[in-house]
Design an enzyme around this catalytic site. Structure first.
Site, PDB file in Angstrom:
ATOM      1  N   LEU A   1       0.877  -1.238   0.023  1.00 54.58           N
ATOM      2  CA  LEU A   1      -0.272  -0.041   0.072  1.00 54.58           C
ATOM      3  C   LEU A   1       0.950   1.268  -0.035  1.00 54.58           C
ATOM      4  O   LEU A   1       1.864   1.264   0.761  1.00 54.58           O
ATOM      5  CB  LEU A   1      -0.964  -0.012   1.239  1.00 54.58           C
ATOM      6  CG  LEU A   1      -1.828   1.190   1.323  1.00 54.58           C
ATOM      7  CD1 LEU A   1      -3.212   1.201   0.360  1.00 54.58           C
ATOM      8  CD2 LEU A   1      -2.444   1.255   2.935  1.00 54.58           C
TER       9      LEU A   1
ATOM     10  N   CYS B   1       1.113  11.038   3.864  1.00 54.93           N
ATOM     11  CA  CYS B   1       0.442  10.269   4.932  1.00 54.93           C
ATOM     12  C   CYS B   1       0.516  10.878   6.322  1.00 54.93           C
ATOM     13  O   CYS B   1       0.058  10.020   7.293  1.00 54.93           O
ATOM     14  CB  CYS B   1       1.585   8.954   4.972  1.00 54.93           C
ATOM     15  SG  CYS B   1       3.064   9.466   5.435  1.00 54.93           S
ATOM     16  N   GLY B   2       0.770  12.034   6.198  1.00 52.88           N
ATOM     17  CA  GLY B   2       0.563  12.814   7.722  1.00 52.88           C
ATOM     18  C   GLY B   2       1.463  12.128   8.869  1.00 52.88           C
ATOM     19  O   GLY B   2       2.659  11.697   8.602  1.00 52.88           O
ATOM     20  N   TRP B   3       0.933  11.973   9.975  1.00 55.41           N
ATOM     21  CA  TRP B   3       1.766  11.368  10.924  1.00 55.41           C
ATOM     22  C   TRP B   3       1.596   9.971  11.060  1.00 55.41           C
ATOM     23  O   TRP B   3       1.932   9.043  11.895  1.00 55.41           O
ATOM     24  CB  TRP B   3       1.568  11.720  12.351  1.00 55.41           C
ATOM     25  CG  TRP B   3       2.017  13.168  12.578  1.00 55.41           C
ATOM     26  CD1 TRP B   3       3.388  13.743  13.060  1.00 55.41           C
ATOM     27  CD2 TRP B   3       1.394  14.466  12.263  1.00 55.41           C
ATOM     28  NE1 TRP B   3       3.133  14.964  13.001  1.00 55.41           N
ATOM     29  CE2 TRP B   3       2.312  15.564  12.621  1.00 55.41           C
ATOM     30  CE3 TRP B   3       0.015  14.956  11.889  1.00 55.41           C
ATOM     31  CZ2 TRP B   3       1.891  17.002  12.371  1.00 55.41           C
ATOM     32  CZ3 TRP B   3      -0.337  16.133  11.592  1.00 55.41           C
ATOM     33  CH2 TRP B   3       0.529  17.076  11.979  1.00 55.41           C
TER      34      TRP B   3
ATOM     35  N   THR C   1       5.438  12.062   2.421  1.00 59.20           N
ATOM     36  CA  THR C   1       5.419  13.093   3.235  1.00 59.20           C
ATOM     37  C   THR C   1       6.466  14.346   2.764  1.00 59.20           C
ATOM     38  O   THR C   1       7.790  13.740   2.253  1.00 59.20           O
ATOM     39  CB  THR C   1       5.199  13.033   4.524  1.00 59.20           C
ATOM     40  OG1 THR C   1       4.996  14.376   5.087  1.00 59.20           O
ATOM     41  CG2 THR C   1       6.547  12.809   5.091  1.00 59.20           C
TER      42      THR C   1
ATOM     43  N   GLU D   1       5.693  13.110  -7.315  1.00 58.76           N
ATOM     44  CA  GLU D   1       6.239  12.983  -8.761  1.00 58.76           C
ATOM     45  C   GLU D   1       7.600  12.362  -8.828  1.00 58.76           C
ATOM     46  O   GLU D   1       8.065  11.862  -9.764  1.00 58.76           O
ATOM     47  CB  GLU D   1       6.495  14.611  -9.078  1.00 58.76           C
ATOM     48  CG  GLU D   1       5.376  15.556  -9.007  1.00 58.76           C
ATOM     49  CD  GLU D   1       5.019  16.405  -7.987  1.00 58.76           C
ATOM     50  OE1 GLU D   1       4.862  17.547  -8.232  1.00 58.76           O
ATOM     51  OE2 GLU D   1       5.547  15.724  -6.886  1.00 58.76           O
TER      52      GLU D   1
ATOM     53  N   CYS E   1     -13.197  27.339   9.268  1.00 57.67           N
ATOM     54  CA  CYS E   1     -13.479  26.317   8.497  1.00 57.67           C
ATOM     55  C   CYS E   1     -14.559  25.386   8.942  1.00 57.67           C
ATOM     56  O   CYS E   1     -15.434  25.068   7.841  1.00 57.67           O
ATOM     57  CB  CYS E   1     -12.087  25.293   8.459  1.00 57.67           C
ATOM     58  SG  CYS E   1     -10.627  26.104   7.828  1.00 57.67           S
TER      59      CYS E   1
END
Length: 298
Positions: free
Chosen positions: A76, A81-83, A103, A128, A273
């Site tokens: 996967l 992916c953040g943390w 990341t 990229e 937000c």
């Protein structure tokens, strides 16, 4: 002329504020994207309720990406992916044998690598640049798409940037594989910039802007068929309300970490937000995509 993709320095401006700061008001999985709520009336300030909703979101995206529930070899990729909460869930649940995250935040990479989960790695690299040794069995991307085009990018360049992303994902996947995408998008507003004002795009998320659904579907169509699509603005509004309440509860501790001005900016941003989603100016899309065997031309 603006560049199409948010720069690494802009990413670090927001995400490298302090891992400890985010840890105070996000849930225990350190997930910084909309959760998947089940409609129950549990107190959203309860970290356990928020964490359950985030794990429900993880499982949903694994399903959309074609990850089997009964184990087996599965590779996967998590773009943005953040943390590492989703990757950690994928590996510890036994659904994924090898998980790779991308990341541009050094703080996020270092946090994931410190846990040293077998079969899980995060690299400081853009989509990229990423060149794996072999194709992946599935891709997930949650909350990264908003950074793929910068504010002020001309319409034709926006289209090219979005199309390039799906073209790259097509190349990264094996035949017959699926991917899952979660993104905020403009909805119910006119004009190219929609409701996100200078405060958010300058003081909070420099270099980022939101897509529209038509842009996403046009860009992905040559490479993927859309198999599932949901719009859940309420999920993000409730998640933002939970974060806002949790940050307010630890305001003094947070101020000691990053300064009172940063805490003030984040509290304003979270409430602004939340209002954007509640009034229908933006929404949250979760999209399941299946790789076309051959990219459509023309």
């Amino acid at each position: 002329m603006p560049t199409a993709v948010t720069s690494a320095s802009d990413i670090e401006f927001h995400y490298d504020v302090s891992n400890e700061f985010y840890g105070l008001w996000l849930d225990e999985t350190l997930t910084y994207s909309a959760a998947l709520w089940d409609g129950s009336a549990a107190d959203d300030r309860d970290g356990a309720a928020l964490a359950r909703a985030q794990r429900a979101k993880f499982a949903h995206h694994l399903d959309l990406a074609g990850v089997p529930t009964d184990g087996g070899v599965f590779r996967l990729l998590d773009v943005g992916c953040g943390w590492g909460g989703l990757l950690d869930f994928a590996v510890t649940s036994g659904r994924v044998t090898q998980a790779t995250g991308l990341t541009l935040s050094r703080a996020q990479r270092d946090h994931v690598r410190a846990a040293a989960r077998p079969g899980l790695d995060v690299v400081l690299e853009s989509w990229e640049e990423h060149r794996p040794a072999e194709p992946y069995d599935g891709i997930v991307s949650v909350g990264a798409f908003e950074h793929f085009v910068t504010k002020g990018t001309p319409r034709d360049e926006r289209a090219d940037a979005y199309r390039a992303y799906f073209e790259r994902c097509h190349a990264l996947l094996r035949p017959g594989a699926s991917m899952s995408l979660q993104t905020i998008a403009y909805d119910g507003v006119t004009g190219p910039e929609g409701p996100v004002g200078a405060f958010v795009t300058t003081d909070i998320f420099p270099g980022a802007t939101l897509p529209r659904l038509a842009e996403i579907t046009a860009a992905c169509d040559p490479y993927f068929s859309v198999e599932a699509l949901t719009s859940r603005a309420d999920d993000y509004a409730r998640t933002l309300a939970a974060w806002s309440a949790r940050l307010a509860a630890v305001r003094e501790e947070a101020s000691a970490l990053v300064g009172a001005d940063t805490v003030r900016r984040y509290r304003v941003y979270l409430r602004a937000c939340e209002s954007t989603f509640l009034r229908g100016a933006a929404t949250l899309y979760r999209i399941g995509l299946r790789r076309r065997d051959e990219a459509l031309r023309g």
